[in-house]
Scaffold this motif. Structure first.
Motif: not given
Length: 461
Positions: A36, A38-40, A42
């Motif tokens: 993950i 940037s809080s997503k 990836d």
């Protein structure tokens, strides 16, 4: 994984071509990786690699090839190609296989074969992300990922060896970036083990975040490090990377047999301060660098390299033993079927001493405390090194004072071994990947805190 009759036919064909030794290394590796950023989410990837390595000895000459095929004709074709310049009349007869099941020293639960879904794993990474961002408004980026591996190996050789093993590894990879205007710095934490998902799920994500954020934010306010020769206290855990790189590689028969190591003729001699003892140990239960058997099929062991300052053993693979005459130590390792094995480290560390960390610091009037070491470079053979310190502080009048940055430790492994005057009682370990002639292998570095009386520090001012 490979038909036994096919293995015997290929090995007998190699012996018919005059080889002194033939080995088949069958290798299947499953992997899964997810990250993950940037809080997503990836990246998510998985796959399988499979192949067979064929190693031949003609005297001390090593020939190696590999294929992804289990077909007998493909395997014998590789043998024929390898033998093209060295073929001769048969010297050795084929020995019937004797299957040996190795002792499982490192039992694994929740490994890759247990199929734990990503829906259970990825939320752990998001917890690290949210904790890190809540600890400081200076944190601008959080990256967290995990990789799991499962390797099944099978080995046949012309001496009758037939064995198998399964290895499971897992590693967490996390980092944060802290930013304060025009200055930014990094904190990171990447533990690993020969275990399954339970290794990560048993950790506290808040403590992982605190460790990284504290490192990154502290470094933001660091002053330039002074330069010059000074006493240095190197903390436990990843501080052992200097011993690994600048001394450990000099103790592998890969360099000893070629007399490329400064230690090649020092067996039985004092090569370190008498307070230094060091080992390479593949038996530590479930450690990242542990194994049941090496990649030549020999049971792993604990190898005492240095005892009270005296050189007591090298790390020895099969060809290293032939060339040097030293007994094998179960140290033949390789990244995959694409590489012939050579002598390599496992869990390599300086053993714990009796000194207290506080006493080490108190003994220094003006010096440097390296809490976290970074990467560097080493000259093969001499052990001359150049390592950056990721997190360090001044020691003034026996106390740790201000954080400093830009410090680089410069010296040679053999000289530093003689400059160690205090060895702590706080032994710790850290996971890494060691690159060498047989590829990247999983190794653990370790040490307690040590005090080096004098070492050249390259600084930031």
């Amino acid at each position: 994984m490979l038909n036994k009759e096919t293995a015997s036919s290929v090995i007998d064909y190699a012996l018919m071509k005059g080889a002194d030794f033939c080995e088949l290394f069958i290798d299947k590796q499953n992997f899964e990786s997810f990250t993950i950023k940037s809080s997503k989410v990836d990246d998510v990837s998985s796959g399988i690699n499979f192949g067979i390595g064929i190693r031949l000895f003609f005297g001390t000459k090593v020939l190696y090839g590999y294929t992804n095929s289990t077909d007998k004709e493909s395997l014998t074709s590789i043998v024929s190609t390898l033998c093209a310049k060295d073929a001769r009349d048969r010297i050795h007869e084929f020995a019937e296989f004797n299957f040996i099941k190795p002792q499982d020293r490192h039992p694994v639960i929740s490994g890759l074969s247990q199929s734990i879904s990503l829906d259970e794993k990825i939320p752990f990474l998001f917890k690290i992300d949210s904790h890190a961002r809540s600890l400081s408004d200076k944190i601008t980026q959080v990256t967290a990922g995990a990789s799991m591996y499962m390797q099944d190996i099978e080995i046949f050789n012309s001496e009758g060896l037939h064995t198998t093993d399964q290895r499971n590894w897992i590693r967490l990879r996390t980092s944060v970036i802290a930013n304060d205007g025009n200055v930014q710095d990094v904190g990171a934490y990447s533990p690993g083990a020969m275990m399954g998902w339970n290794f990560i799920s048993s950790m506290d994500p808040k403590r992982i975040a605190e460790k990284m954020v504290t490192e990154a934010v502290t470094k933001l306010g660091a002053k330039p490090c002074p330069a010059g020769n000074m006493p240095v206290v190197i903390d436990n855990g990843f501080g052992g990377v200097i011993f690994h790189e600048a001394c450990g590689h000099l103790l592998e028969t890969t360099s000893v047999a070629k007399k490329a190591s400064v230690f090649h003729d020092k067996m039985g001699e004092m090569i370190a301060s008498s307070c230094v003892s060091a080992v390479d140990d593949g038996t530590l239960e479930n450690y990242w660098g542990s194994i049941n058997i090496d990649d030549e099929g020999m049971q792993t062991q604990k190898t005492q390299l240095i005892k009270d300052g005296k050189l007591t053993s090298f790390m020895v693979d099969k060809m290293g033993s032939i060339k040097t005459g030293y007994e094998r130590t179960g140290s033949g390792r390789r990244e995959s079927y694409k590489y012939a094995p050579t002598s390599r480290m496992r869990n390599t560390y300086i053993e714990a001493g009796k000194d207290k960390f506080e006493d080490m610091i108190a003994s220094v009037d003006k010096g440097l405390y390296c809490k976290q070491m970074g990467g560097g470079s080493v000259s093969p053979g001499t052990g001359e090194f150049n390592f950056a310190a990721q997190e360090c502080y001044l020691i003034e009048n026996g106390k740790i004072t201000i954080p400093v940055k830009g410090a680089t430790l410069i010296g040679s492994g053999p000289e530093v071994l003689k400059q160690i005057s205090m060895v702590g009682d706080n032994l710790d370990f850290a996971a890494g990947v060691c690159g060498s002639v047989s590829g990247g292998v999983y190794t653990t570095v370790g040490q307690p805190a040590i005090k080096v009386d004098s070492i050249l520090v390259g600084g930031g001012k």
